[in-house]
Design a protein around this motif. Structure first.
Motif, PDB file in Angstrom:
ATOM      1  N   ARG A   1      -3.872   8.138  -5.925  1.00 44.72           N
ATOM      2  CA  ARG A   1      -3.499   6.753  -5.638  1.00 44.72           C
ATOM      3  C   ARG A   1      -2.689   6.645  -4.350  1.00 44.72           C
ATOM      4  O   ARG A   1      -1.842   7.475  -4.051  1.00 44.72           O
ATOM      5  CB  ARG A   1      -2.686   6.181  -6.810  1.00 44.72           C
ATOM      6  N   VAL A   2      -2.960   5.599  -3.589  1.00 43.96           N
ATOM      7  CA  VAL A   2      -2.219   5.318  -2.361  1.00 43.96           C
ATOM      8  C   VAL A   2      -1.247   4.178  -2.644  1.00 43.96           C
ATOM      9  O   VAL A   2      -1.661   3.075  -2.978  1.00 43.96           O
ATOM     10  CB  VAL A   2      -3.175   4.933  -1.210  1.00 43.96           C
ATOM     11  N   SER A   3       0.056   4.432  -2.507  1.00 45.46           N
ATOM     12  CA  SER A   3       1.066   3.440  -2.845  1.00 45.46           C
ATOM     13  C   SER A   3       1.383   2.541  -1.651  1.00 45.46           C
ATOM     14  O   SER A   3       0.956   2.790  -0.520  1.00 45.46           O
ATOM     15  CB  SER A   3       2.349   4.142  -3.300  1.00 45.46           C
ATOM     16  N   LEU A   4       2.174   1.477  -1.909  1.00 44.91           N
ATOM     17  CA  LEU A   4       2.618   0.604  -0.831  1.00 44.91           C
ATOM     18  C   LEU A   4       3.516   1.365   0.147  1.00 44.91           C
ATOM     19  O   LEU A   4       3.522   1.078   1.344  1.00 44.91           O
ATOM     20  CB  LEU A   4       3.377  -0.592  -1.411  1.00 44.91           C
ATOM     21  N   TYR A   5       4.285   2.330  -0.364  1.00 44.48           N
ATOM     22  CA  TYR A   5       5.085   3.174   0.527  1.00 44.48           C
ATOM     23  C   TYR A   5       4.176   3.914   1.514  1.00 44.48           C
ATOM     24  O   TYR A   5       4.494   4.051   2.697  1.00 44.48           O
ATOM     25  CB  TYR A   5       5.875   4.198  -0.294  1.00 44.48           C
ATOM     26  N   THR A   6       3.048   4.368   0.997  1.00 42.80           N
ATOM     27  CA  THR A   6       2.095   5.084   1.840  1.00 42.80           C
ATOM     28  C   THR A   6       1.558   4.176   2.937  1.00 42.80           C
ATOM     29  O   THR A   6       1.457   4.568   4.099  1.00 42.80           O
ATOM     30  CB  THR A   6       0.924   5.615   0.988  1.00 42.80           C
TER      31      THR A   6
END
Length: 301
Positions: free
Chosen positions: A267-272
């Motif tokens: 998963r790619v987070s908003l932080y990423t």
């Protein structure tokens, strides 16, 4: 040695292309490590890469490199072997995007090494671009800190940090090596050194697993990408300073985030996403600052 004039943005573009190709190779290598193990994939990829680079270099019947140049080839081959072994072992245990984020300490270390050992002038835009990109890494790490980390992830992260330290030395050595030899020579002798080093482990680790047919195809794909990326890097580092090109390494995160999500369902987070914006911005700042200053360098011909 001939003097040639090259616009630095061309070298920057070549380095970006190399990073993209090698990032895709990282995803292939992660799948191979999970399937057949780090030792087997490292040895067989090294052998295949040597075959490919030899097919390109040996038919030209070029003069053998001098002893001083050969020392550079061997030294970088040793560094790359350690670097790759640690990195590929690490990505078998750490999400791809997180692994690449951890490696981003390397360009900043390389900036200092380039100034200390290559006497390169560190431009203000290169520093600003690196700091902006590193800020993106900090955002990503903060996001990762919110997740629970198991012992395997911790060990993998430590291995990747060790690999990043080796890669900082590698970035500086690429510039030194690229001014002393042609890309095909660099690729062949680096592949030869790496293959010899992995073969030397057989008496201690035993003969590695012989991969199934489908994995051989991907080993050849990984070797082809490694060779292509290496040639592009050698071409780029002969035409621009290491301190300038080092910032292109940050673009690897975008590849890692996309490939980790598509291939490994990571998963790619908003932080990423926020970190990626800063990383791309840093690359653009560094590239625009240097593109206005075309320079002349010596390139081996």
């Amino acid at each position: 040695m001939n003097r040639v004039v090259q616009h630095p943005i061309q070298a920057f573009a070549a380095a970006l292309a190399a990073v993209g190709i090698l990032s895709i190779m990282d995803a292939v290598m992660k799948a191979l490590v999970l399937a057949i193990g780090i030792y087997a994939v490292s040895l067989w990829r090294a052998v295949v890469t040597l075959i490919m680079s030899g097919a390109l270099y040996l038919p030209r019947r070029l003069p053998r490199p001098s002893r001083s140049v050969m020392k550079i080839h061997v030294a970088r081959g040793v560094i790359v072997t350690i670097m790759a072994g640690l990195f590929f072992w690490g990505i078998g245990r750490v999400p791809l995007a997180q692994a690449i984020a951890l490696t981003f300490i390397a360009p900043l270390i390389a900036l200092m090494l380039a100034a200390a050992f290559l006497h390169e002038r560190i431009g203000s835009r290169s520093i600003l671009g690196s700091l902006a990109a590193f800020g993106g890494v900090i955002v990503i790490v903060l996001g990762q800190a919110r997740a629970e980390l198991g012992p395997e992830v911790l060990l993998g992260s430590l291995a990747i940090i060790g690999s990043a330290l080796c890669y900082a030395c590698n970035i500086v050595m690429m510039r030194h090596q690229a001014l002393a030899a042609k890309p095909l020579e660099i690729t062949f002798f680096q592949s030869l050194t790496i293959t010899i080093l992995w073969l030397s482990l057989i008496p201690f680790a035993g003969m590695p697993l012989w991969p199934a047919g489908k994995w051989w195809i991907w080993i050849w794909v990984a070797a082809a990408m490694s060779t292509t990326g290496g040639l592009l890097f050698a071409w780029a580092y002969a035409r621009a300073e290491a301190s300038y090109l080092a910032v292109t390494e940050y673009s690897a995160f975008l590849w890692a985030a996309a490939l980790g999500w598509i291939v490994f369902s990571e998963r790619v987070s908003l932080y990423t996403v926020a970190g990626a914006v800063l990383i791309v911005g840093g690359c653009i700042v560094a590239a625009r600052g240097k593109s206005k200053q075309p320079g002349e360098v010596e390139v081996a011909t």
